[in-house]
Motif scaffolding. Structure first.
Motif, PDB file in Angstrom:
ATOM      1  N   UNK A  93       0.825  -1.211   0.000  1.00 26.74           N
ATOM      2  CA  UNK A  93       0.000   0.000   0.000  1.00 26.74           C
ATOM      3  C   UNK A  93       0.859   1.261   0.000  1.00 26.74           C
ATOM      4  N   UNK A  94       2.005   1.239   0.699  1.00 21.75           N
ATOM      5  CA  UNK A  94       2.908   2.394   0.686  1.00 21.75           C
ATOM      6  C   UNK A  94       3.511   2.599  -0.711  1.00 21.75           C
ATOM      7  N   UNK A  95       3.855   1.494  -1.366  1.00 22.17           N
ATOM      8  CA  UNK A  95       4.369   1.576  -2.734  1.00 22.17           C
ATOM      9  C   UNK A  95       3.320   2.159  -3.667  1.00 22.17           C
ATOM     10  N   UNK A  96       2.064   1.746  -3.501  1.00 20.06           N
ATOM     11  CA  UNK A  96       0.980   2.264  -4.344  1.00 20.06           C
ATOM     12  C   UNK A  96       0.776   3.756  -4.132  1.00 20.06           C
ATOM     13  N   UNK A 222       2.916  -0.774  -9.959  1.00 20.25           N
ATOM     14  CA  UNK A 222       3.033  -0.971  -8.508  1.00 20.25           C
ATOM     15  C   UNK A 222       3.180  -2.452  -8.180  1.00 20.25           C
ATOM     16  N   UNK A 223       2.400  -3.293  -8.865  1.00 21.27           N
ATOM     17  CA  UNK A 223       2.457  -4.731  -8.584  1.00 21.27           C
ATOM     18  C   UNK A 223       3.791  -5.340  -9.014  1.00 21.27           C
ATOM     19  N   UNK A 224       4.304  -4.900 -10.169  1.00 20.73           N
ATOM     20  CA  UNK A 224       5.612  -5.387 -10.606  1.00 20.73           C
ATOM     21  C   UNK A 224       6.717  -4.915  -9.657  1.00 20.73           C
ATOM     22  N   UNK A 225       6.589  -3.690  -9.137  1.00 21.94           N
ATOM     23  CA  UNK A 225       7.580  -3.179  -8.187  1.00 21.94           C
ATOM     24  C   UNK A 225       7.602  -4.036  -6.922  1.00 21.94           C
ATOM     25  N   UNK A 296      -2.857 -12.401   3.204  1.00 23.78           N
ATOM     26  CA  UNK A 296      -1.710 -11.830   2.484  1.00 23.78           C
ATOM     27  C   UNK A 296      -2.202 -11.226   1.177  1.00 23.78           C
ATOM     28  N   UNK A 297      -2.574  -9.965   1.221  1.00 22.28           N
ATOM     29  CA  UNK A 297      -3.290  -9.336   0.115  1.00 22.28           C
ATOM     30  C   UNK A 297      -2.616  -8.064  -0.360  1.00 22.28           C
ATOM     31  N   UNK A 298      -1.331  -8.156  -0.713  1.00 27.19           N
ATOM     32  CA  UNK A 298      -0.619  -6.993  -1.213  1.00 27.19           C
ATOM     33  C   UNK A 298      -1.235  -6.432  -2.478  1.00 27.19           C
ATOM     34  N   UNK A 299      -1.648  -7.295  -3.389  1.00 23.11           N
ATOM     35  CA  UNK A 299      -2.282  -6.847  -4.625  1.00 23.11           C
ATOM     36  C   UNK A 299      -3.573  -6.102  -4.367  1.00 23.11           C
ATOM     37  N   UNK A 300      -4.366  -6.592  -3.412  1.00 21.81           N
ATOM     38  CA  UNK A 300      -5.615  -5.915  -3.065  1.00 21.81           C
ATOM     39  C   UNK A 300      -5.338  -4.546  -2.452  1.00 21.81           C
ATOM     40  N   UNK A 301      -4.311  -4.449  -1.608  1.00 23.24           N
ATOM     41  CA  UNK A 301      -3.952  -3.162  -1.007  1.00 23.24           C
ATOM     42  C   UNK A 301      -3.562  -2.157  -2.087  1.00 23.24           C
ATOM     43  N   UNK A 302      -2.857  -2.616  -3.113  1.00 27.98           N
ATOM     44  CA  UNK A 302      -2.471  -1.735  -4.229  1.00 27.98           C
ATOM     45  C   UNK A 302      -3.702  -1.253  -4.975  1.00 27.98           C
ATOM     46  N   UNK A 305      -5.650   1.351  -2.900  1.00 24.76           N
ATOM     47  CA  UNK A 305      -4.924   2.621  -2.772  1.00 24.76           C
ATOM     48  C   UNK A 305      -4.897   3.394  -4.084  1.00 24.76           C
ATOM     49  N   UNK A 306      -4.533   2.726  -5.173  1.00 18.73           N
ATOM     50  CA  UNK A 306      -4.384   3.417  -6.463  1.00 18.73           C
ATOM     51  C   UNK A 306      -5.718   3.987  -6.942  1.00 18.73           C
ATOM     52  N   UNK A 307      -6.780   3.202  -6.866  1.00 18.41           N
ATOM     53  CA  UNK A 307      -8.077   3.681  -7.348  1.00 18.41           C
ATOM     54  C   UNK A 307      -8.630   4.787  -6.454  1.00 18.41           C
ATOM     55  N   UNK A 308      -8.399   4.693  -5.151  1.00 17.34           N
ATOM     56  CA  UNK A 308      -8.851   5.760  -4.250  1.00 17.34           C
ATOM     57  C   UNK A 308      -8.126   7.064  -4.549  1.00 17.34           C
TER      58      UNK A 308
END
Length: 405
Positions: A93-96, A222-225, A296-302, A305-308
């Motif tokens: 989420x911080x990366x996003x 963001x996901x690739x990062x 473990x939902x890093x993709x969901x957090x991205x 965050x990005x859409x918001x």
């Protein structure tokens, strides 16, 4: 990874090559004959349905048998794995947030879909999770409620921990029998993914995504990062070894399958097989993999965050650092509860939008845009989530081995 582990993983490479052939064949069929490609979707539906059917039983018997047969003093490394899951989700989420500020996105709002009802707040998400924990075990198995399945499996495993050896052996034999069925189903992955690719390209194509390429670029970037920079850094910090052989193996053997099935739950058997080939501790991965599929939902957090922040930038709302950090925490907590909410991560976007006073009407339009780009967004999100489950489980096991050597 040791040479033995690498040799074990190499035995699964033939299946990966077959899957890649299936992907290419599906794309070719969709290009040459969209009608036949749409019909080929039956193979994909059967494959995903078979995985979803066997996954709840597999998780239940593996977790229960693992805990029941665990010897006194034996460690399952769960605490460090849960720590990695939580750190990874927050880092995502911080990366996003960082990517969204570096490459701000604005949206064109359309009509809302009034038929979708998002959760009203964090309290409702947590309430849903608590009620899923105490769900009827039969209902949990029938409906694929993995939080309830985990709770009952852990409870039964603890209850049977002091049972007779014969009773424990029965559970071990049942666990092995279900695992054999899973291995049989996974052998049909190339055919199933062929059908999924062919039908998806035939029905949806990528024309609808052209207007949202910038938004998709931020999401996928963001996901690739996370997959290729942040996760390897976490693994290196944990193990002190070159993380990329492990990370790339997991992306290829877990991420590709999850990308096309678009279901973390359906990919649990695939991850179990990969952990077995990596020669990880079965007492550890039999619990950590199904647990990872729920928290473990890093993709969901991205995605949240990005859409918001795309809505925030569109409306011209100023965001300070403190609010951005708070958004990251809310997105991470919400993402951990995404599996307990119908509709997954997209329906949790209004939760994050509430931080900025964005009206529900606008927030639901953002959700609608999310569904529009869902062909790639959800696939990439699931691929990241599922492959990271194995990456962090393996990292914890490798760190434990190094500590004991």
């Amino acid at each position: 990874m040791s040479q033995t582990q690498l040799a074990s993983v190499s035995r699964g490479n033939s299946l990966v090559l077959q899957i890649l052939v299936g992907i290419l064949a599906g794309g070719v069929l969709a290009y040459l004959s969209p009608e036949w490609a749409a019909n080929a979707g039956l193979f994909g539906q059967l494959f995903v349905s078979a995985l979803k059917a066997v996954a709840p039983i597999l998780v239940f018997v593996l977790v229960a048998a693992s805990i029941a047969n665990q010897k006194q003093g034996q460690r399952a490394n769960m605490r460090p794995i849960i720590g990695l899951y939580l750190v990874g989700t927050l880092a995502a989420s911080l990366t996003a947030v960082t990517m969204s500020f570096l490459f701000p996105t604005t949206l064109e709002f359309a009509t809302t879909d009034a038929s979708i009802t998002p959760p009203e707040g964090i309290g409702q998400v947590l309430s849903t999770l608590l009620f899923n924990i105490v769900d009827n075990p039969v209902s949990a198995l029938m409906n694929g409620n993995y939080i309830g399945i985990l709770a009952w499996a852990i409870g039964l495993g603890i209850a049977l921990h002091h049972a007779s050896n014969e009773t424990k052996r029965v559970f071990s034999d049942v666990s092995e029998g279900v695992s054999m069925i899973v291995r049989f189903v996974i052998r049909f992955a190339p055919l199933g993914i062929f059908g999924l690719v062919a039908s998806t390209l035939a029905k949806s194509g990528f024309d609808a995504l052209a207007g949202y390429m910038h938004l998709l670029g931020v999401l996928l970037g963001s996901m690739f990062t996370i997959a290729l920079v942040v996760n390897p850094a976490i693994v290196y910090f944990k193990t002190g070894q070159n993380p990329y052989p492990l990370v790339l193996k997991c992306l290829r053997e877990s991420g590709i399958t999850a990308f096309f099935t678009r279901s973390s739950a359906a990919n649990i058997p695939v991850n179990m097989q990969l952990c077995r080939r990596l020669e990880l501790d079965e007492d550890t991965y039999s619990v950590s993999i199904p647990l990872g599929a729920t928290i473990n939902m890093g993709g969901a957090a991205i995605t949240i965050t990005v859409l918001t922040l795309a809505a925030v930038h569109t409306l011209g709302i100023e965001v300070d650092i403190a609010t951005a950090v708070l958004l990251s925490i809310v997105a991470a907590v919400s993402a951990c509860g995404a599996s307990g909410v119908a509709g997954g991560s997209l329906l949790l976007i209004p939760l994050a939008c509430n931080l900025f006073g964005i009206p529900q009407e606008i927030a639901m339009q953002v959700v609608g845009i999310g569904f529009t780009i869902g062909v790639l967004q959800d696939s990439a999100e699931t691929g990241l989530n599922s492959s990271t489950d194995v990456v962090f489980t393996a990292a914890a096991c490798m760190a434990e081995e190094r500590k004991n050597s």
